[in-house]
Motif scaffolding. Sequence first.
Motif, PDB file in Angstrom:
ATOM      1  N   LYS A  34      74.427  54.085  99.737  1.00 19.25           N
ATOM      2  CA  LYS A  34      73.219  54.916  99.759  1.00 19.25           C
ATOM      3  C   LYS A  34      72.663  55.135  98.356  1.00 19.25           C
ATOM      4  O   LYS A  34      71.462  55.189  98.151  1.00 19.25           O
ATOM      5  N   TRP A  35      73.557  55.282  97.418  1.00 19.95           N
ATOM      6  CA  TRP A  35      73.074  55.507  96.043  1.00 19.95           C
ATOM      7  C   TRP A  35      72.375  54.257  95.518  1.00 19.95           C
ATOM      8  O   TRP A  35      71.366  54.342  94.824  1.00 19.95           O
ATOM      9  N   PHE A  49      68.927  54.167  96.891  1.00 14.10           N
ATOM     10  CA  PHE A  49      68.028  55.035  96.130  1.00 14.10           C
ATOM     11  C   PHE A  49      67.533  54.311  94.885  1.00 14.10           C
ATOM     12  O   PHE A  49      66.342  54.300  94.582  1.00 14.10           O
ATOM     13  N   ARG A  58      63.639  53.171  94.088  1.00 16.68           N
ATOM     14  CA  ARG A  58      63.002  53.628  92.852  1.00 16.68           C
ATOM     15  C   ARG A  58      62.535  52.447  92.014  1.00 16.68           C
ATOM     16  O   ARG A  58      61.430  52.469  91.466  1.00 16.68           O
ATOM     17  N   VAL A  82      74.707  57.397  89.660  1.00 13.21           N
ATOM     18  CA  VAL A  82      75.869  56.696  89.117  1.00 13.21           C
ATOM     19  C   VAL A  82      75.420  55.483  88.307  1.00 13.21           C
ATOM     20  O   VAL A  82      75.435  55.527  87.098  1.00 13.21           O
ATOM     21  N   ARG A 141      61.170  62.512  86.324  1.00  8.21           N
ATOM     22  CA  ARG A 141      61.514  62.511  87.752  1.00  8.21           C
ATOM     23  C   ARG A 141      60.622  61.498  88.464  1.00  8.21           C
ATOM     24  O   ARG A 141      59.601  61.079  87.921  1.00  8.21           O
ATOM     25  N   LEU A 142      60.995  61.147  89.659  1.00 10.43           N
ATOM     26  CA  LEU A 142      60.255  60.093  90.367  1.00 10.43           C
ATOM     27  C   LEU A 142      58.770  60.429  90.502  1.00 10.43           C
ATOM     28  O   LEU A 142      57.909  59.612  90.182  1.00 10.43           O
ATOM     29  N   MET A 155      68.601  60.941 105.867  1.00 10.98           N
ATOM     30  CA  MET A 155      69.831  60.330 105.413  1.00 10.98           C
ATOM     31  C   MET A 155      70.775  61.428 104.928  1.00 10.98           C
ATOM     32  O   MET A 155      70.367  62.344 104.232  1.00 10.98           O
ATOM     33  N   LEU A 156      72.025  61.310 105.338  1.00 11.29           N
ATOM     34  CA  LEU A 156      73.037  62.244 104.839  1.00 11.29           C
ATOM     35  C   LEU A 156      73.696  61.603 103.636  1.00 11.29           C
ATOM     36  O   LEU A 156      74.153  60.469 103.694  1.00 11.29           O
ATOM     37  N   LEU A 157      73.747  62.348 102.573  1.00 10.58           N
ATOM     38  CA  LEU A 157      74.220  61.767 101.322  1.00 10.58           C
ATOM     39  C   LEU A 157      75.334  62.648 100.776  1.00 10.58           C
ATOM     40  O   LEU A 157      75.189  63.866 100.697  1.00 10.58           O
ATOM     41  N   ASN A 158      76.429  62.001 100.433  1.00 11.59           N
ATOM     42  CA  ASN A 158      77.539  62.742  99.856  1.00 11.59           C
ATOM     43  C   ASN A 158      77.425  62.723  98.348  1.00 11.59           C
ATOM     44  O   ASN A 158      77.567  61.681  97.733  1.00 11.59           O
ATOM     45  N   MET A 159      77.164  63.866  97.777  1.00 15.90           N
ATOM     46  CA  MET A 159      77.102  63.928  96.316  1.00 15.90           C
ATOM     47  C   MET A 159      78.430  64.514  95.881  1.00 15.90           C
ATOM     48  O   MET A 159      78.697  65.687  96.042  1.00 15.90           O
ATOM     49  N   HIS A 172      81.304  62.421  91.279  1.00 14.78           N
ATOM     50  CA  HIS A 172      79.919  62.188  90.893  1.00 14.78           C
ATOM     51  C   HIS A 172      79.767  62.655  89.461  1.00 14.78           C
ATOM     52  O   HIS A 172      80.323  63.685  89.084  1.00 14.78           O
ATOM     53  N   ILE A 204      74.047  66.361 101.119  1.00 17.72           N
ATOM     54  CA  ILE A 204      72.613  66.645 101.152  1.00 17.72           C
ATOM     55  C   ILE A 204      71.946  65.809 102.223  1.00 17.72           C
ATOM     56  O   ILE A 204      72.255  64.639 102.410  1.00 17.72           O
ATOM     57  N   THR A 252      68.596  64.184 103.169  1.00 12.81           N
ATOM     58  CA  THR A 252      67.415  63.809 102.413  1.00 12.81           C
ATOM     59  C   THR A 252      66.416  63.105 103.294  1.00 12.81           C
ATOM     60  O   THR A 252      66.761  62.422 104.244  1.00 12.81           O
ATOM     61  N   GLY A 296      63.847  60.523 102.145  1.00 15.98           N
ATOM     62  CA  GLY A 296      63.447  59.822 100.934  1.00 15.98           C
ATOM     63  C   GLY A 296      64.088  60.503  99.739  1.00 15.98           C
ATOM     64  O   GLY A 296      65.288  60.716  99.714  1.00 15.98           O
ATOM     65  N   GLU A 297      63.263  60.865  98.785  1.00 19.65           N
ATOM     66  CA  GLU A 297      63.801  61.525  97.601  1.00 19.65           C
ATOM     67  C   GLU A 297      63.865  63.038  97.763  1.00 19.65           C
ATOM     68  O   GLU A 297      64.383  63.732  96.901  1.00 19.65           O
ATOM     69  N   MET A 313      63.971  67.729  94.814  1.00 19.35           N
ATOM     70  CA  MET A 313      64.216  66.299  94.915  1.00 19.35           C
ATOM     71  C   MET A 313      65.653  66.011  94.497  1.00 19.35           C
ATOM     72  O   MET A 313      66.338  66.883  93.978  1.00 19.35           O
ATOM     73  N   VAL A 314      66.091  64.768  94.726  1.00 23.85           N
ATOM     74  CA  VAL A 314      67.478  64.437  94.401  1.00 23.85           C
ATOM     75  C   VAL A 314      67.751  64.669  92.912  1.00 23.85           C
ATOM     76  O   VAL A 314      68.794  65.185  92.521  1.00 23.85           O
TER      77      VAL A 314
END
Lengths: 409, 380
Positions: A183-184, A187, A191, A271, A363-364, B13-17, B21, B32, B34, B36-37, B360-361
């Motif tokens: 997922k990261w 992202f 972007r 990351v 930021r985006l 989307m489920l996001l594991n932060m 990290h 989180i 989300t 999109g962003e 946002m993220v």
Amino acid sequence: MTLLAQAVPPGAADLARARGTHDVQGGLHLESWIYQGLDALGLEFPFEEWVLVAVTLLVVCGLVFGFINLFALFAVWLERKVSAHMQCRLGPMEVGPHGLLQTLADGIKLTVKEDIIPRVADKPLFILAPVIVFTGILIRFVPLPFGPGLVASDMDLGLFFVAAVGSVEVIGVIMAGWASNNKWSLFGTIRTATQMVSYEIPIGIAFVAVIVCAGSFSLMEIVNAQQGWFWSWFVYRNPFLTILSIIYLIASLAECKRAPFDLPEAESELVSGFHTEYAGMRFAFFFLAEYAAMYLVSAVAVVLFFGGWWSGIPAIDGIGLAPDDSALTVTVGFLMKAGIFMTKAIFFVFVQMWVRWTLPRVRLDQMMHICWKVLLPISLVCLVGSTLWELMTGGGAFFGIPTLFGFGG
Amino acid sequence: MTVAVKDIRTEEMLLNMGPQHPSTHGVFRVVIRTDGEMVLESESHIGYLHRCFEKVAENNNYLQVVPYTDRMDYLCAMANNLGYAETVEKLAKIQVPERAQYIRVIATELNRIASHLMAFGTYGLDLGAVTPFLYAFRDREMILKIFEKLCGQRLNYSYIRVGGVTFDITDEILADAQRFCDYFDPVIIDEYDRLLSYNGIFISRTANVGVLPVDLAISYGVTGPSLRGSGLKRDLRKDEPYSIYNRFEFDVPVGTGEMGQLGDCWDRYMVRIREMRQSVRIIRQALKDIPPGDFCEKKAFRGVKPPKGEVYHKIEGARGEVGFYLVSDGSVKPYRLKARGPSFCNISVLDALTSRGDCMVADMVAIIGSLDIVMGEVDR
């Protein structure tokens, strides 16, 4: 080494000889060298013409590839040193004098590392992605000169080619992020796509404004149009081009995914973005591509706005250009021009590093705001302004002032 | 051709932060949701670093507990030492020598600066500016060298103990501290301001982000710079002076909302920068006034045995109120020791800040960083 990539019919060497007389100044021509050398020995070239063309292609390809590798080695070391000295550190010091060979050691480490492909990754795409990203950068080097006449292929639409194939990289990045199944990474990918597609527009507009001034798409022609005193450089040609050069430098930071626009990698958020899952040599290819792209955008900036290999002082530039100069003088003049070009390009690479180690990341939404609401309108106004200026003044350099006092442009 | 929005299928989307990290400041996990962003909702999960501090404390005598307090907020260990020592002293009614009080103030304030430097540096790092981090470490190193001379430790000091401090402070260390103050304020803090605080990109990343209204902060028990960033002037050093803080002149900086709204990330960040100046001011006064004498109550040095009873005491740490609730049964070991870690309360407000739909993220990282949490203290 004028590579005959776009013109490979038999008799290409004759063509090269013919072209050498008119289009490049003090350039090197591999084919004519070979022919001249064989002529001097009283021998004939033993194979068909296409063999020579093929050999030349391979040699040039190897040279460009070797250059990218060498430059990346140097640039990574430079980046670490620049950042270290900005941060009251020493940086790499152990391997070689002042750590010069550190990158080599890192490179060896990366090549021998285990090649990890995540179990859930889309394997073919995952393997292909770094290749495409790297190729996307590599082919942009084709029309890029390294010095007078020192170009893989001086195509008529060189600048257009640079802009067009730049998008190939985006595809590779999207493949990398998608195939990683992370997922990261996703992202980072989204972007990257957003960012690179957006920032190509201000860059393209800056290109168009320069093309209007130079009257050609060819990078060699654009450089040659800036010969003379340094006020003939396009950055000084009119105030609109000065602004456009700054816009190009900002947008090129985003194009290279460098801070403050390093959102695709954003190591504190994602990351390391789209290449999180990559290790070993595949990761090294992304890394290599990044540094190659840094050199590329800097070299293009030098070509477009900062006079290419012209030092800005005619007395220095004139060395080796007179028809009756000795071979030594011609060589010295050529090497000087190549050196000047390289120095300018590395200076802009340094500026990119300088910016990176000073500024926080945007930021985006702010990134998009800067592109679409700030850079794009300004660049459009500058394009119109610059074109009108060209029309009114007939191409007066340095805001047209030197011409008023009798200096040539 | 137009594409209707309903034709585009989007997914949340489920996001594991975390827990691994780079920007969660330790083993901290946020799930989180989300679009999109945009962060729609976040849910914090803590407990990855739980070490049973409170239970361990019940099995050690009063002096042996001190090193465990170091490991709670390891970036500001002096304040934890001080909080615990004062709690025991309050119950056992131990009079701390004058010189020891001054040493404690100097050490704690130096540690507060070191801790805020860390917050400053990592906050820059969170937002993508790497250089301020190393500048902060360069200056933090000077403080750590002072501590190394003072007690031989650079992180977990165990320096402030029940009855006073472990070692006396020498003139050389006092001179070092003076030199640090002269070096640090105002030259270096001004440099930080120029480099980061008033940088356009930094302001655009932090102003109006993660706005924490003062009533929300109070209802979640947020304390320290994070509370003061919301505009409430509450500092235990001023409001309920402990140790000898009532002898010093200093201001309590609060958020003003000058770059955006009151209580945004920039306000919280700026409170820390301004607090460092005030800490230097306190250290300068303490260095001037420090009297000769004992550095520890002799009897307490060997061991303490508080009478039966219970006590709660709180002090102002670098992250907020460090409180200890101590129950004694008259033996050499605490019957029960409860610690109130400021990071634990401060982090509880995170979900409220990030689940409003305007985050946002990238803002997640900015908000976590501005709360300046230490996971060692959240989980204990």
